[in-house]
Design an enzyme around this catalytic site. Structure first.
Site, PDB file in Angstrom:
ATOM      1  N   HIS A 470      49.641  39.142  36.388  1.00  0.00           N
ATOM      2  CA  HIS A 470      49.241  39.816  36.843  1.00  0.00           C
ATOM      3  C   HIS A 470      48.139  40.435  35.724  1.00  0.00           C
ATOM      4  O   HIS A 470      46.769  40.339  35.808  1.00  0.00           O
ATOM      5  CB  HIS A 470      49.732  40.484  37.255  1.00  0.00           C
ATOM      6  CG  HIS A 470      48.651  41.842  38.215  1.00  0.00           C
ATOM      7  ND1 HIS A 470      48.128  41.758  39.486  1.00  0.00           N
ATOM      8  CD2 HIS A 470      48.069  42.640  37.720  1.00  0.00           C
ATOM      9  CE1 HIS A 470      47.411  42.844  39.639  1.00  0.00           C
ATOM     10  NE2 HIS A 470      47.178  43.684  38.799  1.00  0.00           N
ATOM     11  N   GLU A 471      48.700  40.564  34.549  1.00  0.00           N
ATOM     12  CA  GLU A 471      47.807  41.474  34.044  1.00  0.00           C
ATOM     13  C   GLU A 471      47.366  41.295  32.958  1.00  0.00           C
ATOM     14  O   GLU A 471      45.729  41.305  32.341  1.00  0.00           O
ATOM     15  CB  GLU A 471      48.886  43.058  32.866  1.00  0.00           C
ATOM     16  CG  GLU A 471      49.528  43.434  33.393  1.00  0.00           C
ATOM     17  CD  GLU A 471      49.470  44.558  34.269  1.00  0.00           C
ATOM     18  OE1 GLU A 471      47.578  45.015  34.480  1.00  0.00           O
ATOM     19  OE2 GLU A 471      49.934  45.161  35.442  1.00  0.00           O
ATOM     20  N   HIS A 474      43.676  40.478  34.425  1.00  0.00           N
ATOM     21  CA  HIS A 474      43.089  41.680  34.151  1.00  0.00           C
ATOM     22  C   HIS A 474      42.324  41.915  32.331  1.00  0.00           C
ATOM     23  O   HIS A 474      41.442  41.853  31.582  1.00  0.00           O
ATOM     24  CB  HIS A 474      43.317  43.298  34.060  1.00  0.00           C
ATOM     25  CG  HIS A 474      44.086  43.690  34.560  1.00  0.00           C
ATOM     26  ND1 HIS A 474      43.286  43.794  36.031  1.00  0.00           N
ATOM     27  CD2 HIS A 474      45.006  44.209  35.935  1.00  0.00           C
ATOM     28  CE1 HIS A 474      43.311  44.341  37.421  1.00  0.00           C
ATOM     29  NE2 HIS A 474      44.572  44.343  36.753  1.00  0.00           N
ATOM     30  N   HIS A 477      39.161  39.508  32.036  1.00  0.00           N
ATOM     31  CA  HIS A 477      38.408  40.088  32.388  1.00  0.00           C
ATOM     32  C   HIS A 477      37.723  40.799  31.684  1.00  0.00           C
ATOM     33  O   HIS A 477      36.427  40.836  32.169  1.00  0.00           O
ATOM     34  CB  HIS A 477      38.888  40.767  34.128  1.00  0.00           C
ATOM     35  CG  HIS A 477      37.866  40.773  34.834  1.00  0.00           C
ATOM     36  ND1 HIS A 477      37.808  41.821  35.960  1.00  0.00           N
ATOM     37  CD2 HIS A 477      36.613  40.852  34.617  1.00  0.00           C
ATOM     38  CE1 HIS A 477      36.841  42.032  37.159  1.00  0.00           C
ATOM     39  NE2 HIS A 477      36.030  40.942  35.862  1.00  0.00           N
TER      40      HIS A 477
HETATM   41 ZN   LIG Z   1      46.277  45.021  38.618  1.00  0.00          ZN
END
Ligand SMILES: [Zn+2]
Length: 684
Positions: A470-471, A474, A477
């Protein structure tokens, strides 16, 4: 004082902050000079005799405040990951000053007049689409900060911002102190039911706290979750649960109740000054959801089906509990323990059997290789760069062509002076206005380290591995961003879109290709046996009634909180009780985040009236990943290419437009309900 590294240009490779030379005493003068420089820059822009142009106003603003940004990024990242008393004191001192500085820029009438003029004439300025959007965003940001208010109101807005910054800083520090101050100290006879990895982590935590030979369970989530799941000592589970949920609510000087009361009152006043009925309406006006009602509609679509599923789950838990001789109702400190037993019986899955296959380093490699297959990135460790703590590792990221993309900093372990939870942040954002600037991203986790003495690696749970991905989503991104202006870089998107790239990336952790390749036993390097893999995937939706109720209750209470009238005398404990009653929250689940330690809402304002964003984005990620499932190829190159366009676009385009360009249509909720195992419950 020796020379201050913030006043020099850095010669470290790729602009890595020279952590080896940065001391806490460097921050105050750097903040002071950074603010002074930006004030002078703003005065020059606002006071210019030349007619406003995109270049002399918007681009000049993009260029302003460089020193302040550089020192702020280093400071606030260190404050979160590796704080100390000096940094905490500076945070308390500078949070209100920085807030006042920022609001001073936003409320400068001459500056706003130039932005408003450009905004009115924007269609005739011959601008590119990213520039048009940038003007729109600047104009909206200034209006939402109060640029259209009268002088008296502006003064009040500034005072509120300053006070909120202080209160939010105190809130976070109080939670951190409560986490540091408490531990459950145990002897070997108190460890019934705990698997080896949990015992080893507790032994290490005790040693770090000067209690060698004993065992300490701390309030870090990576310590709490396993203890609640495995310890057969109901009394100890209860003691831990009560300490965990009492963070921020212990009375005395560090109690967060008065802080919450004041924060809510100030936010409501801020919203009213800006012409909104309440803070939620103000906050959601600038999101994909647009209104609190739309966000609530989505949450309520899953709320009843999730409660129905949780009721079925509780019945199964109770059956096991009765067999084991518990003749009382299931309590919140029992749920995880009995759920684990049901999971074991139903899927023949034991967390302790799975964990040896999830070695931290292998799962990091899995994340890197997935980014390689989908987006063409490669990662090479750089041991020559300065870091702020020996736990921290740094990778250089390149494109397949060999072109440098940025740096990826990984800080994975729980430490006493580190904020709990997991998060992604930046030391530098990508941009390409005057020259190409490459990003420096940091991912933080709070994993319990392996048994260092025994030379054993760090093992993750299935959920830990998902958090890691998940991290990292990011992080991608930020890394893949290809924009011109730093205000539009990477994760600078609407709050309820920012979780899409991260939650989307989670899906690749559990695709069979990933698990077959990277889930290998830490001793034998044997891959996860096919039979265990099958059971692991079959059990993936297990306990989703519980998980969905826990999350949705938190998101609903957040929206409720930010819609109340400020005149009511606010008591957090009573508000929680009323909410639990009114929404009929199952009492054996309770609140995952009680208000006095709900950092998303009160340690900053980013997720205030915005906790719903995870579910909002999940509609998109479930529907989005279904495209790969439909193509029957989790690494379909054409889909990956279209998905990459979302990661590279930053905030240069409207999020729904970006999503539709990837998916070929608007998102549908069906995949989310399927993913959470709620589809049947909903129609039944
Ligand atoms: Zn998040």
């Amino acid at each position: 004082m020796t020379e201050n590294p913030f006043f020099e240009s850095w010669t470290t490779p790729f602009g890595m902050p020279p952590f080896d030379r940065i001391r806490s005493e460097h921050f105050p003068p750097a903040f002071d000079r950074g603010m002074q420089e930006q004030i002078a820059e703003i005065a020059a822009i606002a006071g210019s005799a030349a007619a406003p142009s995109f270049a002399n106003t918007i681009e000049a603003l993009e260029r302003s405040g460089r020193l302040l940004e550089r020192v702020s990024r280093v400071f606030f990242n260190l404050d979160a990951s590796n704080t100390d008393n000096a940094i905490e004191a500076i945070a308390r001192d500078y949070a209100p000053r920085l807030a006042q500085h920022q609001i001073g820029v936003a409320l400068d009438p001459a500056l706003f007049a130039r932005i408003a003029d450009l905004h009115a004439r924007r269609a005739s300025l011959g601008l590119d689409p990213d520039q048009l959007r940038l003007i729109d965003r600047y104009h909206l940001r200034f209006v939402r900060s109060g640029a259209l208010l009268n002088p008296e109101q502006k003064e009040r807005m500034a005072a509120i911002s300053e006070r909120l910054a202080s209160l939010q800083t105190l809130f976070g520090q109080n939670v951190l102190h409560d986490e540091q101050d408490w531990q459950l100290v145990l002897d070997a006879t108190d460890l019934d039911g705990l698997p080896g990895f949990a015992k080893a982590a507790a032994a290490q935590a005790a040693e770090e706290r000067g209690l060698a030979g004993r065992y300490a369970v701390t309030l870090s989530r990576s310590a709490v979750e396993p203890f609640l799941t495995f310890s057969s000592r109901r009394d100890l589970r209860r003691a831990l649960w009560e300490a965990w949920t009492a963070r921020g609510a212990k009375g005395g000087a560090g109690d967060n109740a008065p802080i919450i009361r004041e924060i809510l009152a100030l936010r409501a006043e801020q919203a009213r000054l800006l012409g909104y009925e309440n803070f939620a309406d103000y906050r959601l006006d600038d999101t994909m959801a647009k209104t609190g009602a739309a966000a609530e509609r989505l949450l309520l679509q899953v709320w009843e089906p999730a409660k129905a599923k949780a009721r079925d789950e509780r019945a199964e838990l109770e059956a096991v509990a009765r067999r084991e001789g518990l003749n009382e109702p299931i309590e919140p400190w029992d749920w995880r323990y009995y759920a684990e037993k049901v999971r074991k019986a139903r899927f023949d899955l034991d967390e302790a059997d799975i964990k040896p296959y999830f070695v931290l380093d292998n799962m990091v490699q899995a994340a890197f290789d997935t980014a390689g297959r989908l987006f063409g990135l490669t990662f090479t460790e750089r041991e020559d760069l300065p870091v702020y703590h020996p736990d921290v590792r740094v990778w250089e990221v390149r494109e397949e062509s060999g072109c440098h993309v940025g740096l990826f900093v990984h800080d994975n372990f729980a430490r006493p002076r580190k904020q709990s939870g997991a998060w992604s942040s930046r030391y530098r954002n990508q941009e390409n206005m005057d020259e190409p600037v490459t990003p420096i991203v940091v991912n933080n986790n709070n994993f319990a380290g392996g048994d260092v003495a025994a030379g054993e690696p760090t093992l993750l749970s299935f959920d830990d591995a998902k958090t890691l991905f998940h991290e990292f989503g990011h992080g991608l991104h930020t890394l893949l961003s290809r924009v011109r202006y730093r205000s539009q870089s990477g994760t600078a998107v609407r709050r309820d879109f920012v979780e899409f790239p991260s939650q989307m990336f989670e899906h690749w952790m559990s695709v069979p290709e990933t698990l077959r390749t990277y889930a290998r036993h830490y001793r034998t390097a044997e891959p996860l046996p096919e039979e265990l893999l099958r059971r692991l995937l079959a059990g993936r939706n297990f306990n989703q009634g519980f998980g969905t109720v826990e999350y949705t209750a938190a998101a609903l209470i957040d929206l409720d909180l930010h819609r109340i009238a400020a005149t009511e005398p606010f008591d957090p404990a009573r508000f929680e009780r009323d909410f639990l009653d009114r929404m009929e929250v199952p009492k054996e689940i309770g609140l995952r985040h009680r208000l006095p330690h709900f950092q998303h809402l009160f340690a900053g304002s980013g997720y205030a009236a915005g906790y719903y964003a995870y579910l909002w984005a999940e509609v998109l990620d479930a529907d989005g990943f279904a495209a790969f499932t439909e193509a029957d190829n989790a690494f379909d190159p054409e889909l990956a290419e279209r998905l990459k366009a979302i990661y590279t676009a930053g905030d240069t385009r409207d999020p729904m437009e970006l999503y539709c360009a990837f998916r070929g249509r608007e998102p549908a909720i069906a995949a989310l309900l399927q993913q959470r195992g709620l589809a049947a419950a909903r129609s039944g």
